[in-house]
Write a protein that holds these residues in place. Structure first.
Motif, PDB file in Angstrom:
ATOM      1  N   ASP A 197      55.877 -15.237 -67.083  1.00 41.14           N
ATOM      2  CA  ASP A 197      54.466 -15.260 -67.478  1.00 41.14           C
ATOM      3  C   ASP A 197      53.692 -14.157 -66.760  1.00 41.14           C
ATOM      4  O   ASP A 197      52.763 -13.566 -67.316  1.00 41.14           O
ATOM      5  N   GLU A 306      51.651 -15.904 -79.899  1.00 41.97           N
ATOM      6  CA  GLU A 306      52.599 -16.772 -79.194  1.00 41.97           C
ATOM      7  C   GLU A 306      52.922 -16.246 -77.794  1.00 41.97           C
ATOM      8  O   GLU A 306      53.071 -17.015 -76.848  1.00 41.97           O
ATOM      9  N   LEU A 309      50.136 -17.190 -75.157  1.00 49.13           N
ATOM     10  CA  LEU A 309      49.756 -18.587 -74.934  1.00 49.13           C
ATOM     11  C   LEU A 309      49.614 -18.950 -73.451  1.00 49.13           C
ATOM     12  O   LEU A 309      48.623 -19.600 -73.071  1.00 49.13           O
ATOM     13  N   PRO A 310      50.540 -18.533 -72.569  1.00 47.90           N
ATOM     14  CA  PRO A 310      50.381 -18.906 -71.150  1.00 47.90           C
ATOM     15  C   PRO A 310      49.130 -18.314 -70.504  1.00 47.90           C
ATOM     16  O   PRO A 310      48.670 -18.824 -69.474  1.00 47.90           O
ATOM     17  N   GLU A 314      46.064 -22.936 -69.465  1.00 48.29           N
ATOM     18  CA  GLU A 314      47.203 -23.544 -68.765  1.00 48.29           C
ATOM     19  C   GLU A 314      47.762 -24.743 -69.502  1.00 48.29           C
ATOM     20  O   GLU A 314      48.936 -25.098 -69.346  1.00 48.29           O
ATOM     21  N   ASP A 315      46.923 -25.389 -70.335  1.00 44.81           N
ATOM     22  CA  ASP A 315      47.377 -26.499 -71.186  1.00 44.81           C
ATOM     23  C   ASP A 315      47.887 -25.901 -72.495  1.00 44.81           C
ATOM     24  O   ASP A 315      47.130 -25.279 -73.247  1.00 44.81           O
ATOM     25  N   GLU A 316      49.183 -26.083 -72.793  1.00 47.44           N
ATOM     26  CA  GLU A 316      49.786 -25.428 -73.947  1.00 47.44           C
ATOM     27  C   GLU A 316      49.112 -25.827 -75.263  1.00 47.44           C
ATOM     28  O   GLU A 316      48.883 -24.975 -76.136  1.00 47.44           O
ATOM     29  N   LYS A 317      48.784 -27.117 -75.419  1.00 47.12           N
ATOM     30  CA  LYS A 317      48.141 -27.550 -76.655  1.00 47.12           C
ATOM     31  C   LYS A 317      46.788 -26.878 -76.840  1.00 47.12           C
ATOM     32  O   LYS A 317      46.424 -26.446 -77.947  1.00 47.12           O
ATOM     33  N   ALA A 319      45.951 -24.009 -75.524  1.00 44.42           N
ATOM     34  CA  ALA A 319      46.233 -22.591 -75.762  1.00 44.42           C
ATOM     35  C   ALA A 319      46.567 -22.347 -77.232  1.00 44.42           C
ATOM     36  O   ALA A 319      46.095 -21.372 -77.842  1.00 44.42           O
TER      37      ALA A 319
END
Length: 488
Positions: A197, A306, A309-310, A314-317, A319
């Protein structure tokens, strides 16, 4: 060996400051008998280079990869991406980035040799290029520049004195290409899949600093980066559609983060209007057909999102939600750019609700009557329809009346409307039969005069001068469809 400073080289190689995982340091592979075939003097001047010096034996050695220009830090870039939907490790398999030239106006421009030999990313290839495809990239990229479409450019082509093996033996060549950068969607895909990341963050920060410095202080700079890239790609692909350009291989490694057109392999310009037009010999399913280009642009941007996203949250959903919201604006932006361009091509200087229907009806007729794309708009510009496929049809007569009535609704003069059309509808494009004619003369006969004349005509596509008339003519009918090839 290095050349003298009189050539004007002014390198500052920021890409080489990135972590070593992003590239491999190596020199071009020398060739036996380099010969300078064509040199772009105007481009050289804009880069701060001494054209007379570079057209010498020493300059030819540099363009062939036999010498390094003063200050160069040669490297091959690593990237990985989707080719026809399939993910693979890629990288510069036959290209070497010499460095970044700082121009007199302070811009940073990549100088890259294409066809300069094997690299760690060659995947079994010979790392070389044939003369025909390199001249083709020179012709098309310089034409795109003249049409006002963001693009990489061509500085020089040299022959190598060596044959390369494709289907047959072909004369080898090296193209010197310039670009705002060679950062690609696939560069980010490489970082996301083979790095950390933190590597993605480093690459994103570098990209922002190089291409989008205005967003550095934004609250979520990485979201702003995504939004800016979306905007530039929407604008770029709209410009392609407006002139009938078909890229041919819109893989993610061929989408530049800068918003420039990059990699002119199996590209071509459409003659007869048909959204399903495909020229590339390897695009058997029509994935990159003319009518699919806007959709594929969005697909590639989703792959870019994609990788970020990180960095978005910090929350993937969360993001994913942020990325989806940004991507949702792509279609609207593309449509807005395209509609504005189509209005200009039709001399419509304001916006009316019926415009989209008027445009759609025109394309429906053009498709039905197999009308030439460029010449149809050229005929509309000068109201000279006799040689067009639409002339004399009842549908066109009715449409023409509606179009004239629509133009009558605007307050600005017909003279201004005509001027806008003339500056939006090119008289000439690099028509496929003309490009092939030039390449055949150059490669098979060593006659570069045909290409030089073609380049002169293409340099002023909106001039609409008598000397361009013969370059507006359509090719003779053929029993087989025109096909283009990658050249690798």
């Amino acid at each position: 060996m290095t050349n003298r400073s009189e050539a004007g080289w002014n390198f500052d190689n920021s890409y080489a400051w990135l972590p070593k995982t992003f590239y491999s340091s190596l020199n071009p592979t020398p060739v036996s008998k380099p010969k300078l075939i064509i040199f772009n003097e105007k481009l050289a001047e804009s880069l701060g280079l001494n054209g007379r010096n570079l057209q010498s034996e020493e300059g030819t050695e540099i363009f062939a990869g036999n010498r390094l220009p003063d200050g160069a830090v040669p490297l091959a870039q690593a990237y990985a991406g989707h080719q026809f939907g399939h993910f693979a490790m890629l990288g510069d398999g036959r290209a070497i980035l010499l460095g970044e030239q700082i121009t007199p106006d302070g811009k940073r421009v990549d100088i890259q040799l294409k066809g300069s030999g094997r690299t760690p990313y060659s995947r079994g290839g010979d790392g070389r290029a044939a003369l025909g495809p390199m001249l083709r990239e020179y012709i098309i990229s310089e034409s795109m520049q003249a049409l006002g479409i963001p693009t990489t450019r061509s500085l020089a082509v040299v022959t190598t004195g060596e044959d390369i093996i494709r289907e047959t033996l072909l004369p080898g060549a090296v193209l010197t290409r310039t670009a705002s950068s060679h950062l690609r969607v696939a560069t980010f895909q490489y970082a996301a899949n083979w790095g950390t990341d933190e590597d993605v963050r480093t690459l994103a920060d570098y990209t922002i600093n190089r291409h989008y410095p205005d967003i550095e202080e934004n609250e979520n700079r990485y979201l702003s980066l995504l939004e800016e890239v979306i905007k530039r790609q929407a604008s770029l692909i709209a410009k392609w559609q407006l002139v009938g350009f078909i890229h041919g291989v819109m893989n993610t490694d061929n989408m530049a983060i800068s918003g420039e057109t990059i990699d002119y392999g199996p590209c071509a310009f459409m003659d007869t209007y048909d959204p399903a037009t495909v020229f590339s010999s390897i695009d058997r399913q029509g994935r990159y057909a003319y009518g699919n280009q806007p959709y594929i642009g969005g697909w590639n941007l989703a792959r870019f999102a994609e990788t970020l996203l990180p960095l978005l949250h910090e929350d993937e959903k969360k993001a994913i939600g942020i990325a989806e919201d940004a991507l949702a604006g792509y279609n609207e932006q593309f449509q807005s750019y395209w509609l504005a361009g189509m209005r200009a091509k039709l001399g419509l200087l304001n916006e009316e609700k019926e415009d989209e229907t008027l445009i759609a009806d025109l394309f429906k007729m053009m498709h039905a009557y197999q009308a030439d794309y460029t010449n149809t708009f050229r005929a509309l510009t000068f109201e000279d329809y006799e040689d067009t496929a639409l002339f004399g049809s009842k549908e066109f007569t009715q449409w023409h009346e509606q179009w004239q009535a629509r133009r009558g609704k605007q307050e600005k003069s017909n003279e201004l409307s005509h001027q806008v059309m003339q500056s939006s509808n090119p008289a000439v494009i690099p028509r496929n039969h003309r490009v092939e004619e030039a390449l055949k003369a150059a490669v098979e006969e060593g006659d570069f005069s045909v290409m030089e004349k073609l380049l002169q005509v293409l340099a002023k596509p909106f001039a609409h001068t008598p000397d361009q008339e013969e370059y507006c003519e359509l090719p003779e009918p053929s029993k087989t469809p025109y096909r283009t090839f990658c050249g690798t």
